[in-house]
Design a protein around this motif. Structure first.
Motif, PDB file in Angstrom:
ATOM      1  N   MET A 173     -19.606  10.539  12.085  1.00  0.00           N
ATOM      2  CA  MET A 173     -18.182  10.324  12.250  1.00  0.00           C
ATOM      3  C   MET A 173     -17.648  11.399  13.194  1.00  0.00           C
ATOM      4  SD  MET A 173     -15.221  10.166   9.328  1.00  0.00           S
ATOM      5  CE  MET A 173     -16.009   8.774   8.604  1.00  0.00           C
ATOM      6  N   LYS A 174     -16.926  10.953  14.177  1.00  0.00           N
ATOM      7  CA  LYS A 174     -16.388  11.875  15.159  1.00  0.00           C
ATOM      8  C   LYS A 174     -15.248  12.685  14.550  1.00  0.00           C
ATOM      9  CE  LYS A 174     -17.574   9.312  19.242  1.00  0.00           C
ATOM     10  NZ  LYS A 174     -18.675   8.998  19.499  1.00  0.00           N
ATOM     11  N   LEU A 175     -15.137  13.927  14.989  1.00  0.00           N
ATOM     12  CA  LEU A 175     -14.158  14.857  14.428  1.00  0.00           C
ATOM     13  C   LEU A 175     -12.727  14.323  14.565  1.00  0.00           C
ATOM     14  CD1 LEU A 175     -13.544  17.590  13.140  1.00  0.00           C
ATOM     15  CD2 LEU A 175     -13.477  18.547  15.434  1.00  0.00           C
ATOM     16  N   MET A 176     -12.364  13.833  15.738  1.00  0.00           N
ATOM     17  CA  MET A 176     -10.992  13.355  15.950  1.00  0.00           C
ATOM     18  C   MET A 176     -10.685  12.153  15.064  1.00  0.00           C
ATOM     19  SD  MET A 176      -8.511  14.438  17.407  1.00  0.00           S
ATOM     20  CE  MET A 176      -6.859  13.971  17.611  1.00  0.00           C
ATOM     21  N   SER A 177     -11.644  11.275  14.889  1.00  0.00           N
ATOM     22  CA  SER A 177     -11.472  10.118  14.017  1.00  0.00           C
ATOM     23  C   SER A 177     -11.251  10.569  12.577  1.00  0.00           C
ATOM     24  CB  SER A 177     -12.701   9.219  14.113  1.00  0.00           C
ATOM     25  OG  SER A 177     -12.654   8.207  13.149  1.00  0.00           O
ATOM     26  N   MET A 178     -12.003  11.581  12.156  1.00  0.00           N
ATOM     27  CA  MET A 178     -11.869  12.107  10.806  1.00  0.00           C
ATOM     28  C   MET A 178     -10.494  12.762  10.619  1.00  0.00           C
ATOM     29  SD  MET A 178     -14.482  14.557   8.717  1.00  0.00           S
ATOM     30  CE  MET A 178     -14.292  15.958   9.795  1.00  0.00           C
ATOM     31  N   VAL A 179     -10.054  13.530  11.591  1.00  0.00           N
ATOM     32  CA  VAL A 179      -8.743  14.186  11.510  1.00  0.00           C
ATOM     33  C   VAL A 179      -7.632  13.135  11.418  1.00  0.00           C
ATOM     34  CG1 VAL A 179      -7.075  15.607  12.790  1.00  0.00           C
ATOM     35  CG2 VAL A 179      -9.473  16.316  12.634  1.00  0.00           C
ATOM     36  N   LEU A 180      -7.747  12.059  12.195  1.00  0.00           N
ATOM     37  CA  LEU A 180      -6.729  11.002  12.164  1.00  0.00           C
ATOM     38  C   LEU A 180      -6.723  10.257  10.839  1.00  0.00           C
ATOM     39  CD1 LEU A 180      -6.887   9.590  15.801  1.00  0.00           C
ATOM     40  CD2 LEU A 180      -5.044  10.913  14.736  1.00  0.00           C
ATOM     41  N   LYS A 181      -7.864  10.189  10.170  1.00  0.00           N
ATOM     42  CA  LYS A 181      -7.886   9.564   8.845  1.00  0.00           C
ATOM     43  C   LYS A 181      -7.275  10.481   7.795  1.00  0.00           C
ATOM     44  CE  LYS A 181     -11.619   6.320   9.483  1.00  0.00           C
ATOM     45  NZ  LYS A 181     -12.898   5.824   9.026  1.00  0.00           N
ATOM     46  N   ILE A 182      -7.441  11.778   7.958  1.00  0.00           N
ATOM     47  CA  ILE A 182      -6.842  12.720   7.012  1.00  0.00           C
ATOM     48  C   ILE A 182      -5.348  12.885   7.297  1.00  0.00           C
ATOM     49  CG2 ILE A 182      -6.819  15.141   6.262  1.00  0.00           C
ATOM     50  CD1 ILE A 182      -9.855  15.172   6.669  1.00  0.00           C
ATOM     51  N   LEU A 183      -4.972  12.887   8.578  1.00  0.00           N
ATOM     52  CA  LEU A 183      -3.568  13.042   8.986  1.00  0.00           C
ATOM     53  C   LEU A 183      -3.140  11.828   9.824  1.00  0.00           C
ATOM     54  CD1 LEU A 183      -3.696  16.780  10.074  1.00  0.00           C
ATOM     55  CD2 LEU A 183      -2.628  15.864   8.004  1.00  0.00           C
ATOM     56  N   PRO A 184      -2.965  10.673   9.177  1.00  0.00           N
ATOM     57  CA  PRO A 184      -2.591   9.474   9.943  1.00  0.00           C
ATOM     58  C   PRO A 184      -1.186   9.601  10.530  1.00  0.00           C
ATOM     59  CG  PRO A 184      -2.423   9.036   7.604  1.00  0.00           C
ATOM     60  CD  PRO A 184      -3.011  10.413   7.743  1.00  0.00           C
ATOM     61  N   LYS A 185      -0.952   8.871  11.604  1.00  0.00           N
ATOM     62  CA  LYS A 185       0.361   8.907  12.260  1.00  0.00           C
ATOM     63  C   LYS A 185       1.444   8.273  11.391  1.00  0.00           C
ATOM     64  CE  LYS A 185      -1.650   8.715  16.873  1.00  0.00           C
ATOM     65  NZ  LYS A 185      -1.293   9.915  17.555  1.00  0.00           N
ATOM     66  N   GLU A 186       1.033   7.408  10.467  1.00  0.00           N
ATOM     67  CA  GLU A 186       1.982   6.666   9.640  1.00  0.00           C
ATOM     68  C   GLU A 186       1.444   6.563   8.211  1.00  0.00           C
ATOM     69  OE1 GLU A 186       2.735   1.952   9.615  1.00  0.00           O
ATOM     70  OE2 GLU A 186       3.286   2.960  11.470  1.00  0.00           O
ATOM     71  N   ALA A 187       2.328   6.726   7.240  1.00  0.00           N
ATOM     72  CA  ALA A 187       1.943   6.562   5.834  1.00  0.00           C
ATOM     73  C   ALA A 187       2.185   5.117   5.422  1.00  0.00           C
ATOM     74  CB  ALA A 187       2.738   7.513   4.956  1.00  0.00           C
ATOM     75  N   ASN A 188       1.146   4.472   4.910  1.00  0.00           N
ATOM     76  CA  ASN A 188       1.269   3.090   4.458  1.00  0.00           C
ATOM     77  C   ASN A 188       0.221   2.816   3.378  1.00  0.00           C
ATOM     78  OD1 ASN A 188      -1.232   2.304   5.794  1.00  0.00           O
ATOM     79  ND2 ASN A 188      -0.062   2.413   7.700  1.00  0.00           N
ATOM     80  N   ASN A 189       0.116   1.591   2.977  1.00  0.00           N
ATOM     81  CA  ASN A 189      -0.830   1.216   1.926  1.00  0.00           C
ATOM     82  C   ASN A 189      -2.096   0.593   2.514  1.00  0.00           C
ATOM     83  OD1 ASN A 189      -1.114   1.629  -0.778  1.00  0.00           O
ATOM     84  ND2 ASN A 189       0.119  -0.110  -1.426  1.00  0.00           N
ATOM     85  N   ASN A 190      -2.321   0.767   3.809  1.00  0.00           N
ATOM     86  CA  ASN A 190      -3.476   0.192   4.497  1.00  0.00           C
ATOM     87  C   ASN A 190      -4.666   1.151   4.407  1.00  0.00           C
ATOM     88  OD1 ASN A 190      -5.103  -1.446   6.041  1.00  0.00           O
ATOM     89  ND2 ASN A 190      -4.254  -0.750   7.977  1.00  0.00           N
ATOM     90  N   TYR A 191      -5.217   1.270   3.235  1.00  0.00           N
ATOM     91  CA  TYR A 191      -6.365   2.146   2.997  1.00  0.00           C
ATOM     92  C   TYR A 191      -7.639   1.392   3.341  1.00  0.00           C
ATOM     93  CZ  TYR A 191      -9.857   4.757   0.345  1.00  0.00           C
ATOM     94  OH  TYR A 191     -10.967   5.453  -0.044  1.00  0.00           O
ATOM     95  N   GLN A 192      -8.524   2.019   4.114  1.00  0.00           N
ATOM     96  CA  GLN A 192      -9.741   1.347   4.539  1.00  0.00           C
ATOM     97  C   GLN A 192     -11.014   2.018   4.036  1.00  0.00           C
ATOM     98  OE1 GLN A 192      -9.509   0.807   8.770  1.00  0.00           O
ATOM     99  NE2 GLN A 192      -7.698  -0.476   8.618  1.00  0.00           N
ATOM    100  N   GLY A 193     -10.862   3.037   3.216  1.00  0.00           N
ATOM    101  CA  GLY A 193     -12.026   3.743   2.691  1.00  0.00           C
ATOM    102  C   GLY A 193     -12.619   3.045   1.487  1.00  0.00           C
ATOM    103  N   SER A 194     -13.570   3.705   0.875  1.00  0.00           N
ATOM    104  CA  SER A 194     -14.282   3.165  -0.272  1.00  0.00           C
ATOM    105  C   SER A 194     -13.375   3.039  -1.496  1.00  0.00           C
ATOM    106  CB  SER A 194     -15.463   4.082  -0.608  1.00  0.00           C
ATOM    107  OG  SER A 194     -16.033   3.729  -1.840  1.00  0.00           O
ATOM    108  N   LYS A 195     -13.575   1.938  -2.241  1.00  0.00           N
ATOM    109  CA  LYS A 195     -12.824   1.758  -3.488  1.00  0.00           C
ATOM    110  C   LYS A 195     -13.246   2.800  -4.522  1.00  0.00           C
ATOM    111  CE  LYS A 195     -11.804  -3.094  -2.959  1.00  0.00           C
ATOM    112  NZ  LYS A 195     -11.877  -4.426  -3.526  1.00  0.00           N
TER     113      LYS A 195
END
Length: 161
Positions: free
Chosen positions: A1-23
């Protein structure tokens, strides 16, 4: 996993209920939040019991001023902080699930910095305890659990687009 992709998943630009990680990370977060709610409740509302029976602090001899009162006050303040973090975690789980990685990251920081930073800034000798505290004993396991949940929360589900 690329560092920038990981940072964007931890600090997304928008807060919503669109979670794409593991249940599994969602269920692990629910379980952890419930444990933290219990912990916060005990520290806030049952400070005397939490300090003396669970955390194994000694009961100080009472003189003109009662040092136990100060200890219970600090336990209560710590419990309030835990309840606020638990409230934030609950809001994330209910309404803003894409912040689950951020929430787990913040819990990891809290669980790592308490023994590594605070315990070294303000060390307390064994003479203040009648046994080992659950937090001290459980910290390595909790940190490993939280890191695993964070890793799972950053991985995209196979069935999501």
């Amino acid at each position: 996993m690329k560092l920038m992709s990981m940072v964007l998943k931890i600090l997304p630009k928008e807060a919503n209920n669109n979670y794409q990680g593991s249940k599994i990370a969602v269920y692990g977060s629910i379980l952890f939040t419930a444990l933290m709610f219990f912990r916060g409740y005990m520290h806030l509302f049952e400070a005397e019991y939490a300090a003396n029976s669970i955390a194994h602090f000694i009961i100080f001899e009472v003189s003109n001023t009662n040092p136990n009162t100060l200890l219970y006050l600090l336990f209560g303040l710590w419990g309030l902080e835990q309840m606020i973090l638990t409230l934030f975690s609950s809001i994330v789980l209910i309404q803003y699930r894409n912040l689950i990685p951020l929430n787990l990251f913040l819990w990891i920081i809290e669980w790592l910095f308490r023994p590594l930073l605070v315990a070294n800034l303000y060390p307390i000798g064994e003479e203040y305890f009648t046994g080992i505290t659950p937090g001290k004993m459980g910290t390595p396991y909790v940190v490993v659990f939280l890191m695993l949940m964070l890793f799972l929360s950053l991985r995209k589900q196979k069935n999501s687009q």
